[in-house]
Design a protein around this motif. Structure first.
Motif, PDB file in Angstrom:
ATOM      1  N   TRP A   1       0.855  -1.183   0.000  1.00  0.00           N
ATOM      2  CA  TRP A   1       0.000   0.000   0.000  1.00  0.00           C
ATOM      3  C   TRP A   1       0.891   1.232   0.000  1.00  0.00           C
ATOM      4  O   TRP A   1       1.927   1.270   0.673  1.00  0.00           O
ATOM      5  CB  TRP A   1      -0.908   0.015   1.224  1.00  0.00           C
ATOM      6  N   THR A   2       0.500   2.250  -0.743  1.00  0.00           N
ATOM      7  CA  THR A   2       1.293   3.474  -0.826  1.00  0.00           C
ATOM      8  C   THR A   2       0.946   4.389   0.343  1.00  0.00           C
ATOM      9  O   THR A   2       0.483   5.527   0.156  1.00  0.00           O
ATOM     10  CB  THR A   2       1.062   4.188  -2.170  1.00  0.00           C
ATOM     11  N   LEU A   3       1.162   3.891   1.538  1.00  0.00           N
ATOM     12  CA  LEU A   3       1.008   4.656   2.770  1.00  0.00           C
ATOM     13  C   LEU A   3       2.357   4.659   3.482  1.00  0.00           C
ATOM     14  O   LEU A   3       2.900   3.592   3.775  1.00  0.00           O
ATOM     15  CB  LEU A   3      -0.046   4.033   3.694  1.00  0.00           C
ATOM     16  N   GLY A   4       2.894   5.832   3.758  1.00  0.00           N
ATOM     17  CA  GLY A   4       4.150   5.933   4.491  1.00  0.00           C
ATOM     18  C   GLY A   4       3.872   6.186   5.954  1.00  0.00           C
ATOM     19  O   GLY A   4       3.423   7.269   6.336  1.00  0.00           O
ATOM     20  N   ALA A   5       4.107   5.210   6.795  1.00  0.00           N
ATOM     21  CA  ALA A   5       3.744   5.307   8.211  1.00  0.00           C
ATOM     22  C   ALA A   5       4.980   5.367   9.095  1.00  0.00           C
ATOM     23  O   ALA A   5       5.910   4.574   8.924  1.00  0.00           O
ATOM     24  CB  ALA A   5       2.876   4.120   8.622  1.00  0.00           C
ATOM     25  N   TYR A   6       4.984   6.305  10.038  1.00  0.00           N
ATOM     26  CA  TYR A   6       5.970   6.273  11.118  1.00  0.00           C
ATOM     27  C   TYR A   6       5.627   5.152  12.084  1.00  0.00           C
ATOM     28  O   TYR A   6       6.498   4.456  12.601  1.00  0.00           O
ATOM     29  CB  TYR A   6       6.001   7.604  11.852  1.00  0.00           C
ATOM     30  N   GLY A   7       4.337   5.000  12.352  1.00  0.00           N
ATOM     31  CA  GLY A   7       3.874   3.977  13.277  1.00  0.00           C
ATOM     32  C   GLY A   7       2.367   3.842  13.192  1.00  0.00           C
ATOM     33  O   GLY A   7       1.695   4.548  12.429  1.00  0.00           O
TER      34      GLY A   7
ATOM     35  N   TYR B   1      -5.248   3.286  13.077  1.00  0.00           N
ATOM     36  CA  TYR B   1      -4.733   4.585  12.653  1.00  0.00           C
ATOM     37  C   TYR B   1      -3.251   4.462  12.308  1.00  0.00           C
ATOM     38  O   TYR B   1      -2.550   3.608  12.864  1.00  0.00           O
ATOM     39  CB  TYR B   1      -4.896   5.626  13.763  1.00  0.00           C
ATOM     40  N   TYR B   2      -2.810   5.328  11.387  1.00  0.00           N
ATOM     41  CA  TYR B   2      -1.374   5.376  11.118  1.00  0.00           C
ATOM     42  C   TYR B   2      -0.893   6.809  11.236  1.00  0.00           C
ATOM     43  O   TYR B   2      -1.626   7.764  10.949  1.00  0.00           O
ATOM     44  CB  TYR B   2      -1.039   4.790   9.749  1.00  0.00           C
ATOM     45  N   ALA B   3       0.345   6.964  11.696  1.00  0.00           N
ATOM     46  CA  ALA B   3       0.988   8.264  11.800  1.00  0.00           C
ATOM     47  C   ALA B   3       1.832   8.478  10.559  1.00  0.00           C
ATOM     48  O   ALA B   3       2.694   7.660  10.231  1.00  0.00           O
ATOM     49  CB  ALA B   3       1.866   8.322  13.051  1.00  0.00           C
ATOM     50  N   ASN B   4       1.566   9.571   9.870  1.00  0.00           N
ATOM     51  CA  ASN B   4       2.289   9.874   8.645  1.00  0.00           C
ATOM     52  C   ASN B   4       3.783  10.036   8.928  1.00  0.00           C
ATOM     53  O   ASN B   4       4.171  10.685   9.900  1.00  0.00           O
ATOM     54  CB  ASN B   4       1.726  11.150   8.015  1.00  0.00           C
ATOM     55  N   SER B   5       4.610   9.444   8.089  1.00  0.00           N
ATOM     56  CA  SER B   5       6.058   9.508   8.310  1.00  0.00           C
ATOM     57  C   SER B   5       6.654  10.858   7.924  1.00  0.00           C
ATOM     58  O   SER B   5       7.745  11.197   8.372  1.00  0.00           O
ATOM     59  CB  SER B   5       6.754   8.406   7.516  1.00  0.00           C
ATOM     60  N   GLN B   6       5.944  11.652   7.097  1.00  0.00           N
ATOM     61  CA  GLN B   6       6.509  12.891   6.585  1.00  0.00           C
ATOM     62  C   GLN B   6       5.955  14.145   7.243  1.00  0.00           C
ATOM     63  O   GLN B   6       6.493  15.228   7.058  1.00  0.00           O
ATOM     64  CB  GLN B   6       6.280  12.979   5.076  1.00  0.00           C
ATOM     65  N   ASN B   7       4.859  14.021   7.980  1.00  0.00           N
ATOM     66  CA  ASN B   7       4.260  15.155   8.681  1.00  0.00           C
ATOM     67  C   ASN B   7       3.532  14.630   9.909  1.00  0.00           C
ATOM     68  O   ASN B   7       3.437  13.409  10.105  1.00  0.00           O
ATOM     69  CB  ASN B   7       3.325  15.934   7.748  1.00  0.00           C
ATOM     70  N   PRO B   8       3.003  15.495  10.763  1.00  0.00           N
ATOM     71  CA  PRO B   8       2.420  15.016  12.024  1.00  0.00           C
ATOM     72  C   PRO B   8       1.007  14.435  11.917  1.00  0.00           C
ATOM     73  O   PRO B   8       0.425  14.064  12.934  1.00  0.00           O
ATOM     74  CB  PRO B   8       2.387  16.286  12.896  1.00  0.00           C
ATOM     75  N   ASN B   9       0.433  14.372  10.729  1.00  0.00           N
ATOM     76  CA  ASN B   9      -0.956  13.954  10.607  1.00  0.00           C
ATOM     77  C   ASN B   9      -1.154  12.491  10.990  1.00  0.00           C
ATOM     78  O   ASN B   9      -0.349  11.625  10.652  1.00  0.00           O
ATOM     79  CB  ASN B   9      -1.459  14.188   9.182  1.00  0.00           C
ATOM     80  N   ILE B  10      -2.259  12.249  11.672  1.00  0.00           N
ATOM     81  CA  ILE B  10      -2.679  10.902  12.071  1.00  0.00           C
ATOM     82  C   ILE B  10      -3.969  10.602  11.331  1.00  0.00           C
ATOM     83  O   ILE B  10      -4.897  11.426  11.330  1.00  0.00           O
ATOM     84  CB  ILE B  10      -2.908  10.802  13.590  1.00  0.00           C
ATOM     85  N   ALA B  11      -4.075   9.440  10.698  1.00  0.00           N
ATOM     86  CA  ALA B  11      -5.249   9.135   9.878  1.00  0.00           C
ATOM     87  C   ALA B  11      -5.830   7.775  10.224  1.00  0.00           C
ATOM     88  O   ALA B  11      -5.098   6.819  10.487  1.00  0.00           O
ATOM     89  CB  ALA B  11      -4.889   9.177   8.394  1.00  0.00           C
ATOM     90  N   GLN B  12      -7.152   7.721  10.214  1.00  0.00           N
ATOM     91  CA  GLN B  12      -7.845   6.447  10.389  1.00  0.00           C
ATOM     92  C   GLN B  12      -7.810   5.680   9.081  1.00  0.00           C
ATOM     93  O   GLN B  12      -7.999   6.238   7.997  1.00  0.00           O
ATOM     94  CB  GLN B  12      -9.297   6.681  10.808  1.00  0.00           C
TER      95      GLN B  12
END
Length: 680
Positions: free
Chosen positions: A491-497, A506-517
């Motif tokens: 999946w083209t989702l870059g996750a920090y965690g 939820y995933y935390a975006n690796s490139q900015n602080p946004n958190i998404a369900q």
């Protein structure tokens, strides 16, 4: 016309297979799966969308910490994140709110909760290797009315926890006691709870109790009134954070008022209020935190307090040591010159390489990972209270953070093997690591796992990593279906965690602080902007002739599955003989109005009619989940080749489909490949 037969593909559970020769891979497996999900019908679907938790952040700094704090008292869940020089917590009423600032830029945080029974409270402990280890009770509320600068009292929605542990009406009272003549309390069973008088809102900390009398800090005589025994969510004193202003407070006289020092500025009604985390300078500064049997363990430590060989206190910098707290006290890591049972501890792992990459608890032990070692650790449950180490694997460890499942711990090795504790097996004498990712090794060889993070969510395991050595941040997520024992692709989702909040992933975006369900909608929603999900599934190469030197001819394509409204077009491609260029393309779809009222014939649902021949098929009634069952066969100009591959692509904002069966119409007798025979 030659006789034809349909060769079906109706088992997509084999998922992505990239190890063996593509022409030898099982039918139903894929050579490419991008943003694809294996559905509960065992079909292929476009992955679901995502939507932000709270408002979009304007910061371009990457996430450096994400955790969902699950409180034991009250079952409250609080997402928390760190980025730039800040830490923030989330509340449904006011979104992401500043908790602290001034941290070292780009420092990575670790988080873990731990219960402290002496306080009747559980805390979130956090550290970033640079600033002091700290804890936060997760207590927050809102202003109930605006406050002005210089005010010394703030009114809030409430400071008490919801649970009522006891309620009664006093038969006697004083400024420090209430009596209930009929009570049968156990001595001091209510010590450290609060007595609350709903009529006046007054609360007071209970110092002791007898069988019939509560004794508490002095207040005005309440009289013989109804009262409750409750717990306070906010400590008796400390520092409040109102919006981003810090102000000391000294008392909580009622359930809705807090006595503070003079405020520096005014704050509007409903402004967020929380408690500033408490710092512990003597605790280790590390960002790998785990709890095991009443103790907190901290790894990847930059500095800490320890003792020398003579038992004298000294500073230490030992990245290959795990620091252990006292029993039932995650804020105290101290121990005497001769360590006694129950005290803090330091466990060294000199066999490791560089740093402790992660610590994970499972049952009665913890597993400590370095880049080249895995060690199981358990404290003896006796008067000695000694940590026993059992090397599980030496020579191979985890390159990044590990993933805790219900019954296993998953990790990625420095040589890019995906494995788990349960997959370390005894072969001959030496433990060996079995590679769960062997079937996609040609794909993972290109990935970079130095910031690996992941999660086990329901039947899937998510691994986030970099797509190549050139990538700056994690930009891909590999999905493994544990139920099917196969990979659902990338999946083209870059996750920090990742984290689970309210039972949703939820995933935390690796490139900015946004958190998404995740798993919501059909597109990726950021603020008010929708972004399409580009999905593609390509089957491995298929050859059904008696000899791979013969040609086969494909003259039709059968498709069956389920379709939801809003899916205007799905693209299909036929590839042959290892070419990346499709030899034939077609598409089908339906406008939403026609989907809802079924007002047009089947021919209206599909794209251009090849060679003037109409598709033959059916479209069913709308089901309870909003889908329609569909099936069709479309005839193609004859396509000659040795190997064929089927492709499905979609990049629409509102598309949702589930393809459960596809098949090729092929001639029953292969063509003779005369061009492959040498003649005189």
């Amino acid at each position: 016309m030659p006789k034809t037969k349909i060769v079906d593909i109706e088992n997509y559970q084999k998922g992505l297979r990239l190890l063996e020769d593509s022409a030898s891979s099982p039918i139903g497996s894929a050579r490419a799966m991008t943003n694809i999900l294996i559905s509960d019908r065992n079909g292929i679907s476009k992955r679901p969308g995502t939507t932000l938790l709270g408002s979009a952040s304007a910061s371009t700094k990457p996430t450096k910490g994400f955790y969902v704090y699950k409180k034991a008292f009250g079952a409250l869940e609080i997402p928390i994140r760190s980025y730039d020089t800040y830490s923030e917590y989330y509340h449904a009423n006011f979104g992401w709110t500043r908790l602290e600032s001034g941290f070292t830029l780009g420092s990575e945080f670790g988080f873990k909760e731990h219960t402290r029974n002496i306080d009747n409270e559980d805390y979130l402990y956090m550290s970033n290797k640079t600033e002091d280890y700290r804890r936060w009770p997760g207590a927050y509320t809102q202003l109930n009315g605006a406050v002005i600068a210089t005010a010394t009292t703030v009114t809030v929605d409430g400071v008490l926890k919801d649970s009522i542990y006891h309620s009664a009406t006093a038969t006697g009272s004083s400024t420090t006691t209430v009596t209930v003549a009929s009570a049968t309390w156990v001595t001091d069973q209510w010590k450290n709870f609060y007595v609350y008088f709903p009529g006046t809102g007054v609360i007071s900390l209970i110092a002791s109790n007898t069988g019939t009398v509560l004794t508490f800090a002095a207040i005005s005589d309440p009289g013989n009134v109804a009262f409750q025994i409750r717990l306070n969510a906010i400590p008796a004193s400390g520092t409040l954070i109102i919006n981003s202003e810090e102000v000391a407070y000294s008392a909580i006289p009622t359930a809705t008022t807090i006595t503070t020092s003079a405020l520096a500025g005014g704050h509007a009604d409903n402004s967020p209020v929380t408690v500033k985390p408490t710092k512990y300078p003597g605790a280790p500064k590390g960002n790998r935190l785990e709890v095991n049997l009443d103790r907190m363990l901290v790894g990847n430590v930059s500095s800490a307090v320890s003792r020398d060989g003579s038992g004298n206190v000294q500073g230490s910098a030992s990245p290959l040591s795990v620091y252990v707290s006292k029993l039932r006290n995650a804020a105290d890591f101290t121990f005497a010159g001769t360590r006694a049972a129950g005290e803090g501890d330091i466990i060294s792992f000199p066999e490791g390489e560089t740093v402790i990459t992660d610590i994970a608890n499972q049952e009665d032990r913890v597993y400590v990972f370095t880049k080249n070692s895995i060690t199981a650790v358990a404290y003896t449950q006796d008067t000695n209270d000694v940590a026993e180490k059992v090397p599980l694997k030496t020579g191979t460890g985890a390159i990044g953070r590990v993933i805790k499942g219900e019954n296993d711990i998953f990790f990625v090795t420095p040589d890019k093997k995906i494995s788990s504790i349960g997959r370390i097996v005894q072969k001959d004498v030496t433990p060996q690591v079995e590679n769960i990712g062997l079937s996609i090794k040609r794909l993972t060889d290109d990935f970079k796992f130095d910031n690996h993070a992941g999660i086990k969510y329901k039947q899937r395991i998510f691994h986030s990593m970099k797509s190549s050595d050139d990538a700056t941040y994690n930009d891909r997520t590999l999905v493994y279906n544990e139920l099917n024992k196969s990979y659902e692709g990338v999946w083209t989702l870059g996750a920090y965690g990742f984290g689970v909040y309210g039972d949703n992933l939820y995933y935390a975006n690796s490139q900015n602080p946004n958190i998404a369900q995740m798993f919501v909608g059909t597109s990726d929603l950021e603020g008010t902007s929708y972004f399409p999900i580009n999905s593609e599934w390509l089957s491995n190469w298929i050859n059904l002739t008696p000899s791979k030197s013969n040609l086969q001819s494909v003259c039709g394509w059968f498709v069956e599955g389920f379709l939801w409204g809003g899916t205007e077009e799905i693209n299909f491609s036929l590839y042959k003989d290892y070419s990346n260029t499709a030899s034939y393309n077609f598409s089908f779809g339906i406008d939403n109005t026609s989907f809802l009222d079924n007002s047009v014939g089947l021919n209206g649902y599909f794209g251009g009619t090849p060679l003037g021949v109409s598709p033959i098929g059916s479209l069913g009634s709308i089901q309870s989940d909003g889908s329609r069952h569909f099936s069709f066969i479309i005839y193609l100009p004859y396509q000659y080749g040795n190997f064929f591959s089927l492709g499905v692509q979609n990049s629409e904002l509102t598309a949702k489909f589930d393809i459960t069966r596809m098949g090729l119409a092929v001639t029953e007798e292969p063509e003779y490949a005369s061009t492959r025979v040498l003649t005189n």
